[in-house]
Design a protein around this motif. Structure first.
Motif, PDB file in Angstrom:
ATOM      1  N   HIS A 120      12.389  25.780  27.071  1.00  0.00           N
ATOM      2  CA  HIS A 120      13.796  25.999  26.752  1.00  0.00           C
ATOM      3  C   HIS A 120      13.900  26.126  25.243  1.00  0.00           C
ATOM      4  O   HIS A 120      13.700  25.136  24.530  1.00  0.00           O
ATOM      5  CB  HIS A 120      14.646  24.827  27.252  1.00  0.00           C
ATOM      6  N   LEU A 121      14.151  27.312  24.778  1.00  0.00           N
ATOM      7  CA  LEU A 121      14.070  27.580  23.353  1.00  0.00           C
ATOM      8  C   LEU A 121      15.484  27.821  22.833  1.00  0.00           C
ATOM      9  O   LEU A 121      16.120  28.817  23.164  1.00  0.00           O
ATOM     10  CB  LEU A 121      13.177  28.805  23.111  1.00  0.00           C
ATOM     11  N   SER A 122      15.964  26.898  22.036  1.00  0.00           N
ATOM     12  CA  SER A 122      17.343  26.957  21.579  1.00  0.00           C
ATOM     13  C   SER A 122      17.352  27.192  20.073  1.00  0.00           C
ATOM     14  O   SER A 122      16.832  26.387  19.305  1.00  0.00           O
ATOM     15  CB  SER A 122      18.044  25.643  21.952  1.00  0.00           C
ATOM     16  N   ILE A 123      17.946  28.288  19.668  1.00  0.00           N
ATOM     17  CA  ILE A 123      17.827  28.753  18.292  1.00  0.00           C
ATOM     18  C   ILE A 123      19.155  28.519  17.572  1.00  0.00           C
ATOM     19  O   ILE A 123      20.189  29.083  17.964  1.00  0.00           O
ATOM     20  CB  ILE A 123      17.513  30.278  18.254  1.00  0.00           C
ATOM     21  N   GLY A 124      19.121  27.745  16.508  1.00  0.00           N
ATOM     22  CA  GLY A 124      20.334  27.482  15.731  1.00  0.00           C
ATOM     23  C   GLY A 124      20.711  28.668  14.868  1.00  0.00           C
ATOM     24  O   GLY A 124      20.001  29.684  14.791  1.00  0.00           O
ATOM     25  N   ARG A 125      21.816  28.500  14.183  1.00  0.00           N
ATOM     26  CA  ARG A 125      22.310  29.556  13.298  1.00  0.00           C
ATOM     27  C   ARG A 125      21.255  29.869  12.240  1.00  0.00           C
ATOM     28  O   ARG A 125      20.700  28.964  11.603  1.00  0.00           O
ATOM     29  CB  ARG A 125      23.585  29.041  12.631  1.00  0.00           C
ATOM     30  N   ASP A 126      20.932  31.145  12.066  1.00  0.00           N
ATOM     31  CA  ASP A 126      19.961  31.605  11.064  1.00  0.00           C
ATOM     32  C   ASP A 126      18.575  30.970  11.223  1.00  0.00           C
ATOM     33  O   ASP A 126      17.776  30.989  10.285  1.00  0.00           O
ATOM     34  CB  ASP A 126      20.467  31.345   9.639  1.00  0.00           C
ATOM     35  N   ALA A 127      18.303  30.403  12.355  1.00  0.00           N
ATOM     36  CA  ALA A 127      16.977  29.811  12.576  1.00  0.00           C
ATOM     37  C   ALA A 127      16.010  30.897  13.058  1.00  0.00           C
ATOM     38  O   ALA A 127      16.419  31.910  13.629  1.00  0.00           O
ATOM     39  CB  ALA A 127      17.055  28.685  13.599  1.00  0.00           C
ATOM     40  N   VAL A 128      14.738  30.643  12.806  1.00  0.00           N
ATOM     41  CA  VAL A 128      13.710  31.631  13.147  1.00  0.00           C
ATOM     42  C   VAL A 128      12.636  30.968  14.011  1.00  0.00           C
ATOM     43  O   VAL A 128      12.065  29.946  13.614  1.00  0.00           O
ATOM     44  CB  VAL A 128      13.047  32.200  11.874  1.00  0.00           C
ATOM     45  N   LEU A 129      12.368  31.554  15.151  1.00  0.00           N
ATOM     46  CA  LEU A 129      11.270  31.080  15.997  1.00  0.00           C
ATOM     47  C   LEU A 129      10.221  32.174  16.082  1.00  0.00           C
ATOM     48  O   LEU A 129      10.519  33.319  16.419  1.00  0.00           O
ATOM     49  CB  LEU A 129      11.780  30.749  17.407  1.00  0.00           C
TER      50      LEU A 129
END
Ligand SMILES: Nc1ncnc2c1ncn2[C@@H]1O[C@H](COP(=O)(O)OP(=O)(O)OP(=O)(O)O)[C@@H](O)[C@H]1O
Ligand SMILES: [Mg+2]
Lengths: 257, 399
Positions: free
Chosen positions: B202-211
Motif C-alpha cells: 500500500h503505497l501512499s504518496i504525500g504532497r510533492d513526495a517522490v517514490l
C-alpha cells in the motif's frame, strides 16, 4: 592464402510434406583474393546455400562437404564457424530487441578476436567504421536492427563485416533495397574489406549494378539448387540482357525482387 | 483512518453491496474505482479461482493463505539500524497502522486480521541506506506479517527489503511518504524454491513526495504481489519498476493499481519479466495486471505504464493486462504499452553467426532486457547480486 571449398552439397528443409531438397549438389571453390558473384532466379536456393554455410539450424545437410582450409565447417557450431573466419551478411538481418548495437558489436569482436578489444581504441574503431558507412553514431545505442530501414540494416551488416574482418564473407543480396548513394557507400565498404586483407567474397545478387562497383572475378549462375554455369564478368552482362531463361529449362525467367 | 480520503472508498460496506461479489464474476469490474476493500478477512468471500482478481493465480498452490491457513509460523523481520532510523514493534491498535491503505483481497485481509505485531520503520532526515530482511516461516509453515515504512517531511531515504527463506507468507507492506519526502525502495523476492508469498503493498504518496520503487522477483514457487498507489496531495510522483525471472514451474504475479485522485501527480510503471520453462514440468508463468485510474479530480495527471515479457523457451506463458481508465479530459499525458516477445532461434542464430557463443548470446539478450530496470538499483552490491542471480537462473537450463 585460404580456401573455402564446397563439394557435392545437398541441403533439405523440413516442409509440410516431409523434407524438401533445395540444394542438389553444389560445387564451388573460393580462394582468398577472389570475389565470386552468384546470380540466379528467386527461389533457386541462393540464400539456402548461404545459410547452410553459416549453419542455420533450419537447413539439414544431407550430403557433401564444406571446408575452410581443409577444416570441416559442417562439424562446427554456428559461432565456431564465425570464429573460424566465416561471415554471412544476411538478406534479412534479424532484430534483437534490448541488445544495443554497441554491446552487440563489442561482444562479437571479443568472441571473434579471442579477447576484448581495448576500450579506447575500440570506440575509435567503431566510430570510424560507422562514419565510413555514413551511419549516424546514434545507432550505437539502438537495439540491434530493431526498427532499422532495409537500407540501414544492410549498412550495419557491412559495418559488422568491416569490424569482424573474416576470411570469407558471403553477402546475400546486400545490394537489394539500397538507393544509389547507399549502394555506393556499401560497395565501398566491401571493397575496403577486400583491399585490407587476403579475403574471399561470395556475392549473391540479382543485379549487375552492384557488379559495376564490386568487380567479380568469377560469375556463377545458380538455378534449381546448383551451379549451372560459370564464367567471367561478361556472364553477368548476358544475364542482365537475357535473363535466366537459358538456364531454367523452359521455365519463364523471373525478374529480380 | 486519519488519512483524508480524496476518493470514495467502499471499505466497510457489506460485501454484497460493494462489488466484492460482483467483482468475482468472470468479467472485470466496470472500473477499478469500484474495487472493494476491507480490513476484515470475513468481508471477502473465499475465492474459487474464477474471480477477476484471482483467475490467474493457482489457488491450489497458495498453501491455504486464501482459505484456512493455520498461520502457525512467524516471519522474522530484521532492520539494520542507523541514524535517522526508528524501529518500533507495535500492536494493531497503533493509530498509524492502516494509514497506507486497506486490503483489497482476501489474502491481504487475512494477513491483516492475523498479524500479532507490526514493525514500523520511520525514516527521518537523510539516513544511510537501510536493509530490512524478511525471512519466511520455514518449510511447511504459514505466517502473516505487517511492515510499515514511513518518512518524515522532506526526509530522503533508501530502503532495501530483502525477502528470503521457506514457507508461506501473507503480508501487508505499508509505505507512507510524508510531504516533500523521497524514498528509494527496493523489494526483492529471493525466496527458496518451496516458498509462497502473497504480498500487498500500500503505497501512499504525500504532497510533492517522490517514490522510486523497484522490485525484483526471482525465487519462490508462487509469488503474487499487489501494489496500490494513492496520492494524498498534488505533486506526488511514483515510479514503479520491476523485473521478474520465472523458471520452470514458477508463478510470478504482479498486480498494480495506480489511483490518481488528486491533480498534478505523476506515475510511471515499467515491469519486465523473463520466462524460461523446461519440458516435462509445469510452465514458467508470469502475470502482470496494470490498472491505472485517473479520476475526474485528477487533472494534469501524467502517467505511463509499460510491461514487457521475454519468453526465452517453450513451456512458458506470460499474461499481460494493462488497463487505463480516464475520467477527466484534463490530463498532461497518459499511455500504456505491453508486449510479449520470444527470444527465438533466429535471434540466437544471428548472434552466434557473429561468433558469439550460445550462452553469451542468451546472457546478452537477458541482460539487455533487464538493463534499464537494474540501472535503477542504486545500491551497487545489491545490483551486482541480482545480476549474478539472474545469470545463475539462466545457467539452470542455459544449455
Ligand atoms: N522452411 C521451408 N519450407 C519449405 N520451403 C522452403 C523453406 N525454406 C526455403 N524453402 C524454399 O526453398 C527454395 C529456395 O529458397 P532460397 O531462399 O534459398 O531462395 P533464393 O535463391 O535465395 O531466392 P531469392 O532470390 O528470392 O532470395 C524456395 O523455393 C523456398 O520457398
Ligand atoms: Mg535469397
Amino acid at each position: 592464402m585460404s580456401t573455402l571449398e564446397i563439394t557435392g552439397l545437398h541441403v533439405s528443409v523440413a516442409a509440410d510434406g516431409g523434407a524438401k531438397e533445395i540444394l542438389k549438389g553444389v560445387d564451388l571453390t573460393v580462394r582468398s583474393g577472389e570475389t565470386h558473384a552468384i546470380m540466379g532466379p528467386n527461389g533457386s536456393g541462393k540464400s539456402t546455400l548461404a545459410y547452410a554455410i553459416a549453419g542455420h539450424p533450419k537447413y539439414e545437410i544431407t550430403a557433401g562437404n564444406v571446408t575452410l582450409d581443409g577444416q570441416d565447417i559442417l562439424a562446427m557450431t554456428v559461432d565456431e564457424r564465425a570464429r573460424a573466419g566465416l561471415f554471412l551478411a544476411m538478406q534479412y538481418p534479424v532484430e534483437v530487441p534490448g541488445v544495443s548495437m554497441a554491446n552487440f558489436l563489442r561482444s562479437a569482436a571479443t568472441a571473434v578476436r579471442g579477447e576484448a578489444p581495448k576500450l579506447r581504441t575500440w570506440v575509435k574503431e567503431v566510430k570510424g567504421a560507422m562514419s565510413d558507412l555514413d551511419i549516424d553514431p546514434d545507432f550505437a545505442e539502438r537495439s540491434v536492427n530493431e526498427g532499422f530501414s532495409g537500407g540501414e540494416k544492410k549498412r550495419h551488416e557491412v559495418l559488422q563485416l568491416s569490424l569482424l574482418k573474416p576470411k570469407f564473407a558471403v553477402l546475400d543480396e546486400t545490394d537489394s533495397g539500397l538507393d544509389v548513394d547507399a549502394l555506393r557507400v556499401v560497395s565501398e565498404g566491401v571493397n575496403r574489406f577486400r583491399a585490407d586483407g587476403d579475403v574471399g567474397v561470395l556475392l549473391i545478387t540479382h543485379y549487375t549494378r552492384i557488379l559495376q562497383h564490386i568487380r567479380p572475378d568469377v560469375v556463377h549462375v545458380f538455378a534449381g539448387g546448383k551451379v549451372v554455369s560459370t564464367g567471367g564478368a561478361e556472364l553477368a552482362d548476358e544475364l542482365e540482357r537475357n535473363g535466366y531463361a537459358r538456364f531454367t529449362t523452359g521455365a519463364p525467367a523471373e525478374a529480380g525482387v | 483512518m486519519t488519512v483524508p480520503d480524496t476518493a470514495p472508498e467502499v471499505a466497510g460496506l457489506a460485501p454484497e453491496l460493494a462489488g466484492a461479489k460482483e467483482g468475482q464474476g468472470s468479467k472485470p469490474l466496470a472500473s477499478a474505482s469500484e474495487r472493494f476493500t476491507a480490513y476484515d478477512v470475513e468481508a471477502f468471500e473465499v475465492p474459487g479461482g474464477r474471480e477477476e482478481n484471482w483467475r490467474f493465480t493457482p489457488l491450489r498452490r497458495l498453501r491455504g493463505l486464501h482459505d484456512g491457513a493455520a498461520f502457525d509460523g512467524t516471519a522474522q523481520i530484521a532492520v539494520s539500524s542507523g541514524e535517522g532510523v526508528t524501529v518500533e514493534t507495535v500492536g494493531r491498535d497503533d493509530a498509524r497502522i492502516g494509514e497506507g491503505g486497506v486490503p483489497a483481497d482476501r489474502v491481504a485481509a487475512a494477513a491483516w486480521s492475523t498479524f500479532r505485531e507490526a514493525t514500523v520503520v520511520t525514516l527521518d532526515g537523510t539516513p544511510a541506506p537501510v536493509t530490512i530482511t524478511v525471512t519466511g516461516p520455514g518449510h511447511g509453515a504459514t505466517a502473516a506479517a505487517h511492515l510499515q515504512l514511513r518518512t518524515t517531511p522532506h526526509a530522503e531515504a533508501t530502503v532495501v527489503v530483502e525477502q528470503r527463506g521457506s514457507g508461506a507468507l501473507a503480508d501487508n507492506l505499508e509505505v507512507v511518504l510524508a510531504d516533500g519526502s523521497r524514498l528509494n525502495l527496493v523489494v526483492t523476492e529471493e525466496w527458496a524454491d518451496d516458498a509462497v508469498h502473497a504480498g500487498a503493498q500500500h503505497l501512499s504518496i504525500g504532497r510533492d513526495a517522490v517514490l522510486r520503487a523497484t522490485s525484483a522477483s526471482l525465487g519462490g514457487d508462487l509469488v503474487r504481489i499487489t501494489q496500490t498507489v494513492k496520492y494524498r496531495g498534488p505533486g506526488g510522483d511514483a515510479e514503479l519498476a520491476g523485473l521478474g525471472f520465472a523458471d520452470a514451474g514458477q508463478h510470478l504475479e504482479q498486480r498494480l493499481l495506480v489511483d490518481h485522485a488528486v491533480p498534478d501527480c505523476t506515475s510511471n510503471v515499467i515491469y519486465k519479466n523473463a520466462l524460461q520453462g523446461v519440458a516435462g514440468t509445469p510452465d514458467a508463468r508470469t502475470v502482470w495486471i496494470g490498472d491505472v485510474l485517473i479520476r475526474a479530480a485528477a487533472e494534469n495527471t501524467r502517467t505511463f505504464e509499460l510491461n514487457r515479457n521475454l519468453v526465452l523457451t517453450a513451456h512458458a506463458r506470460a499474461d499481460s493486462v494493462p488497463n487505463l481508465e480516464i475520467e477527466t479530459g484534463e490530463i498532461a499525458g497518459a499511455g500504456h504499452a505491453s508486449a510479449t516477445g520470444r527470444f527465438d532461434d533466429e535471434q540466437l542464430f544471428y548472434l552466434q553467426s557473429r561468433g558469439i557463443p550460445e550462452d553469451v548470446a542468451r546472457r546478452l539478450v537477458v541482460r539487455g532486457f533487464f538493463g534499464e530496470i537494474l540501472a535503477r538499483i542504486t545500491v551497487p552490491e545489491l545490483r551486482a547480486r541480482l545480476e549474478d542471480a539472474i545469470e545463475a537462473e539462466l545457467a539452470v537450463t542455459g544449455s
